[in-house]
Design a protein around this motif. Structure first.
Motif, mmCIF file in Angstrom:
data_model
loop_
_atom_site.group_PDB
_atom_site.id
_atom_site.type_symbol
_atom_site.label_atom_id
_atom_site.label_comp_id
_atom_site.label_asym_id
_atom_site.label_seq_id
_atom_site.Cartn_x
_atom_site.Cartn_y
_atom_site.Cartn_z
ATOM 1 N N THR A 159 0.857 -1.185 0.030
ATOM 2 C CA THR A 159 -0.075 0.043 -0.162
ATOM 3 C C THR A 159 0.964 1.057 0.007
ATOM 4 O OG1 THR A 159 -1.669 -1.137 1.356
ATOM 5 C CG2 THR A 159 -1.620 1.186 1.040
ATOM 6 N N SER A 160 1.958 1.292 0.810
ATOM 7 C CA SER A 160 2.653 2.490 1.033
ATOM 8 C C SER A 160 3.648 2.577 -0.354
ATOM 9 C CB SER A 160 3.738 2.271 2.194
ATOM 10 O OG SER A 160 2.977 2.308 3.363
ATOM 11 N N ALA A 199 4.500 5.969 -4.970
ATOM 12 C CA ALA A 199 4.712 5.762 -6.441
ATOM 13 C C ALA A 199 4.041 6.778 -7.268
ATOM 14 C CB ALA A 199 4.402 4.562 -7.198
ATOM 15 N N GLN A 200 3.078 7.368 -6.758
ATOM 16 C CA GLN A 200 2.481 8.923 -7.273
ATOM 17 C C GLN A 200 3.061 9.991 -6.326
ATOM 18 O OE1 GLN A 200 0.353 8.727 -9.986
ATOM 19 N NE2 GLN A 200 1.653 6.671 -10.083
ATOM 20 N N GLN A 231 12.021 5.696 -5.470
ATOM 21 C CA GLN A 231 12.314 4.603 -4.679
ATOM 22 C C GLN A 231 11.079 3.733 -4.623
ATOM 23 O OE1 GLN A 231 13.013 5.770 -0.625
ATOM 24 N NE2 GLN A 231 13.554 3.679 0.154
ATOM 25 N N ALA A 232 10.009 4.320 -4.784
ATOM 26 C CA ALA A 232 8.948 3.302 -4.616
ATOM 27 C C ALA A 232 8.862 2.347 -5.837
ATOM 28 C CB ALA A 232 7.618 4.145 -4.405
ATOM 29 N N GLU A 233 9.036 3.426 -7.232
ATOM 30 C CA GLU A 233 8.878 2.482 -8.378
ATOM 31 C C GLU A 233 9.995 1.429 -8.149
ATOM 32 O OE1 GLU A 233 9.337 5.775 -11.225
ATOM 33 O OE2 GLU A 233 7.306 6.324 -11.088
ATOM 34 N N SER A 268 9.430 -2.415 -9.024
ATOM 35 C CA SER A 268 9.900 -3.119 -10.103
ATOM 36 C C SER A 268 10.647 -4.394 -9.818
ATOM 37 C CB SER A 268 10.734 -2.413 -10.945
ATOM 38 O OG SER A 268 11.540 -2.681 -11.822
ATOM 39 N N SER A 269 11.404 -4.022 -8.450
ATOM 40 C CA SER A 269 12.126 -5.344 -7.960
ATOM 41 C C SER A 269 11.184 -6.438 -7.540
ATOM 42 C CB SER A 269 13.121 -4.714 -6.749
ATOM 43 O OG SER A 269 13.635 -5.890 -6.075
ATOM 44 N N PHE A 270 10.286 -6.101 -6.852
ATOM 45 C CA PHE A 270 9.411 -7.205 -6.361
ATOM 46 C C PHE A 270 8.751 -7.892 -7.573
ATOM 47 C CE2 PHE A 270 4.839 -7.542 -4.103
ATOM 48 C CZ PHE A 270 5.108 -8.740 -3.909
#
Length: 885
Positions: free
Chosen positions: A8-9, A14-15, A24-26, A30-32
């Motif tokens: 969720t975070s 990501a926005q 960092q969120a993107e 992507s890594s996930f």
């Protein structure tokens, strides 16, 4: 581990407007995905289906899930499809259940996103007969009480998106029972007792479902019911529903033209009502319906008599008078300063476009309905608003021009040209803009009909040139249309063989066009004006008479100077938009140089003007290439080099050390396939110029060409040119090509290309047929180059065996009468002549093959002298080969 990520975070971050947080969120997401695709997709679906989660994270989750199932390129889409199908069956089932449950979400945005994602899963699974329970599940959702508007709306959206996805497939995916169920559900959704948003979703879904309703439209009762529902929706209180309903009628006109006749009176009344209600978006769709009917009837008319499976019901002709009257009334509904907005689409523009299609449909029958309107309105000056009538009259005159016969068009132009020239001085800019466009349309029509020389003579032309050259100094958007008019005027006179009429104005016209191309104005307007001005210069140069060749020669140093000036316009480190404008201008200037070089290369006397500057031209073109850096090769500069090879001949060798790296770069640049294609063509030009001096470069070129042929990443349109290029290379270097060890590979490639052409014939889409025509020409040209380039011993060694398959392939091509093409026939008969002349003992190949005689005879009876000449040469060579047997 994947579980450690707070999805969720991460989705919310990501926005985040802070790029550090967002990046960092993107990266985390992507890594996930890379680390554990199954958990990633399940996490997204769970987020989307969880009513406790924030609306924004649910929306992003749905979009990321959708993007994990679909991609713009076919190759990436196929890989995502494969990844989904490789997942555990139970996991996929769980994700699909979550997506369906998300249709009940409280937030509309979550329901909408889920509908999109469901459709992407359906696009993967339904074609392979998976998820067959999807349609029944959605039908169950439609049985909920009337008050459950959110679920019904989402379900109908899902139906619409699923139908849209299924419509992308060539094969039938939904069976008739599924189609019937979908149609029933969406039609029920349009009922008046339903919420307006439900009705909007239903009529939108119906638009997509019409693609599959062919069987239903064959049934009178079902068709009547569907038409009744759609027509009723065109009068709904909600504007969007009315607009979508007319979109449905447009789709029906395109899919089921032959079923329209019983409903035309009602539809006409509905369109008139939409126009009178002054709801512009609805009215534009009503006019679009008539545009589509026109296009369908034009298509029927253009097909060979007796060839069409559709009867022309002449629906436009039956409604002609009231239809034209309605359209003419809309022409005066212009927006203020609409002429200054590129691509604007309003009721006036829609009506003018439709009027043009009506004229193309009924031809001269439109004249008595339009001419009184033009006559009545073109001179109105009583009030300040009368500009609308003058502009509408001019727009109507220009709109119908293309559809008229040459004789009637010439009569109208003879009557109206003087008035139009005066209208270029109208006080209103929109009138002047439309007038310049109309004059361009007139010249374009006269050009295509061959009537230009009859109307443009030594008496009339000076007056027209004078007013055009005055108007080229008008506002940029008007000057652009004036340049277009000059371009069409020059092209028409050239094609009519009357180019000398422009000789006395050559210098003045080119000077005015150059000044227009250099005008400083708003960047987008400047780009459009530059493009049209330089295109007009090219056309004037192409048509230049012998008397003006010295003036054409004077343009060479001028174009060189202007190209050199562009390098100061965008120094290293300049902003991207400045560099882009620099490259655009360089492309236009290179284009003019190319046309000038081609024009002056036609005769020895004129060619000397090019040879004076050839060193400087190559120097500046190489600088253009260098300015591209790592971005690739400038396409227009490459074309200019190709033109220069004809003037330079073998002297082009001195430029190869500097040019060769850029030629290789262009050939390897398959990401920009047009650049690659142009580079292949220029390589052929270089081969023809250098002949056997080409040999030192073959070692580096051949691997690039072969790799391009074998690579799936190279656009297929590039590959026929490569085949032709092999013929050019062999023709240039002769037996030395065989010494390079590539000849067997090339011959194998040509055999494979023949097989591909045979397979391509099974395809029915126009693009594939056009490609196959290009492929066939290239195969024949390649063989011709090889037969003419190799010595007799090498021909006997390498081509005696393939010759039989070549003749068999040509017979297959000849029997494909449905896709006969003069270019293919010429290449084929030329190759027969080459085989007969170059292959020892080839006589038996041509005996007892009746089709060869028929092909040669057909070509000799052609109106195309080039084709006749090729056939005569082939016939003589074949007769000699047979006699020498």
């Amino acid at each position: 581990m994947a579980q450690a990520l707070d999805i969720t975070s991460a989705l919310q971050n990501a926005q985040n407007p802070d790029p550090t947080v967002r990046n960092q969120a993107e990266e985390q997401l992507s890594s996930f995905r890379s680390r554990d695709l199954a958990s990633y997709l399940l996490s997204l679906a769970s987020e989307l289906a969880n009513n406790q989660k924030p609306a924004e994270s649910r929306q992003i989750a749905g979009l990321l899930l959708k993007n994990s199932l679909d991609a713009p390129s076919e190759a990436n889409k196929a890989e995502l499809n494969r990844q989904w199908q490789a997942l555990d069956q139970a996991l996929k089932q769980h994700i699909k259940q979550l997506l369906l449950s998300a249709l009940t979400a409280e937030e509309q945005v979550a329901r909408h996103t889920s509908a999109l994602a469901i459709a992407k899963v359906a696009a993967i699974e339904l074609p392979v007969k998976q998820w067959q329970e999807l349609i029944p599940k959605l039908l169950e959702s439609m049985q909920t009480p009337t008050g459950c508007t959110g679920l019904k709306q989402a379900t109908l959206e899902t139906f619409g998106y699923v139908c849209e996805e299924m419509g992308r497939f060539d094969e039938v995916i939904l069976d008739q029972e599924q189609v019937n169920n979908v149609l029933t559900a969406v039609v029920q959704g349009t009922a008046q007792q339903e919420d307006k948003n439900v009705r909007l979703a239903a009529i939108t879904a119906l638009f997509n479902a019409l693609e599959f309703a062919h069987t239903n439209f064959e049934n009178d009762g079902e068709r009547d019911y569907l038409m009744q529902v759609i027509c009723q929706c065109t009068t709904d209180a909600m504007v969007q529903i009315k607009e979508r309903s007319f979109e449905c009628l447009v789709r029906i006109a395109a899919l089921h033209y032959d079923k329209l006749r019983p409903y035309m009176q009602e539809i006409f009344n509905l369109v008139q009502r939409a126009v009178k209600d002054q709801e512009e978006d609805v009215a534009k769709q009503g006019i679009e319906f008539w545009c589509t009917v026109c296009e369908e009837e034009i298509d029927v008319q253009e097909q060979d008599e007796g060839d069409s499976t559709v009867i022309n019901h002449h629906l436009v002709k039956q409604a002609l008078q009231p239809l034209v009257e309605m359209l003419l009334q809309q022409l005066t509904k212009q927006e203020e300063e609409q002429d200054k907005e590129e691509g604007i689409w309003n009721l006036s523009m829609a009506a003018g476009t439709c009027l043009g299609l009506v004229a193309n449909t009924v031809s001269n029958d439109v004249i008595p309905l339009v001419l009184p309107f033009v006559t009545e309105n073109i001179g109105k000056t009583q009030s300040t608003e009368d500009w609308r009538h003058r502009e509408a009259a001019t727009f109507a005159f220009g709109s119908i021009m293309e559809g008229l016969s040459a004789e009637e068009a010439a009569k109208l132009v003879g009557m109206g040209m003087g008035f139009l020239c005066n209208a270029l001085r109208d006080p209103n800019t929109q009138v002047r803009h439309t007038t310049a466009w109309t004059i361009g349309r007139i010249f374009e029509k006269l050009q295509s009909s061959g009537a230009e020389a009859q109307l443009l003579n030594t008496d009339t032309l000076p007056k027209i040139i004078q007013v055009l050259l005055e108007s080229i100094h008008d506002e940029p958007h008007i000057a652009e249309k004036v340049c277009y008019a000059i371009c069409q005027l020059a092209a028409g006179l050239r094609e009519a063989g009357a180019a000398e009429l422009l000789s006395q104005f050559f210098k003045e016209i080119v000077q005015a066009l150059l000044e227009a191309g250099q005008r400083a104005c708003e960047p987008q307007a400047q780009a459009r004006l530059q493009l049209q001005a330089f295109e007009a210069i090219n056309e004037v140069v192409r048509g230049a008479s012998d008397a003006t060749q010295p003036l054409v020669g004077q343009l060479v140093p001028l174009m060189i100077s202007k190209l050199q000036q562009t390098f100061q316009a965008a120094p290293p480190g300049a902003p991207a938009d400045v560099r882009a404008r620099q490259q655009e201008l360089q492309g236009l200037l290179c284009g003019v140089l190319q046309v000038i070089v081609q024009k002056l290369s036609d005769g020895d006397a004129a060619k000397s003007m090019i040879l004076l500057y050839v060193d400087t031209i190559m120097e500046v073109l190489l600088t253009v290439f260098q300015a591209q850096g790592q971005q690739g090769v400038h396409e227009e500069a490459m074309l200019a080099v190709g033109a220069l090879t004809y003037a330079s001949g073998k002297g082009f060798l001195k430029y190869m050390p500097g040019f060769f790296p850029f030629l290789k770069l262009g050939l390897a640049n398959h990401q920009e396939w047009q650049v690659c294609q142009v580079s292949v063509g220029v390589l052929g030009d270089v081969c023809r110029a250098l002949d056997d001096q080409m040999m030192p470069f073959c070692g580096e070129l051949l691997p690039i060409l072969l790799q391009n042929l074998q690579s799936n990443d190279v656009h297929r349109n590039v590959k026929p040119g490569i085949l032709s290029c092999f013929g050019d290379l062999v023709l240039a270097v002769g037996d030395k090509f065989e010494e390079a060890g590539m000849l067997p590979t090339v011959l194998s490639m040509l055999q494979s290309a023949q097989q591909l052409s045979v397979m391509q014939q099974q395809s029915s889409d126009e693009e594939s047929l056009e490609y196959n025509t290009s492929l066939r020409i290239s195969i024949f040209e390649a063989y011709s180059g090889i037969f003419n380039g190799l010595s007799a011993p090498k021909i006997s060694q390498y081509l005696k065996a393939p010759a039989e398959s070549i003749v068999q392939f040509t017979e297959y091509v000849y029997n494909d009468r449905e896709n006969a093409d003069d270019g293919v026939r010429q290449a084929a008969v030329s190759l027969f002549g080459d085989i007969a002349a170059q292959l020892p003992g080839s006589g038996p190949l041509f005996q007892s093959r009746q089709y060869i005689q028929e092909l040669v005879r057909d070509c000799r009876s052609s109106d195309d002298q080039k084709l006749v000449s090729s056939a005569q040469w082939a016939q003589e060579a074949i007769q000699k080969a047979v006699m020498a047997r």
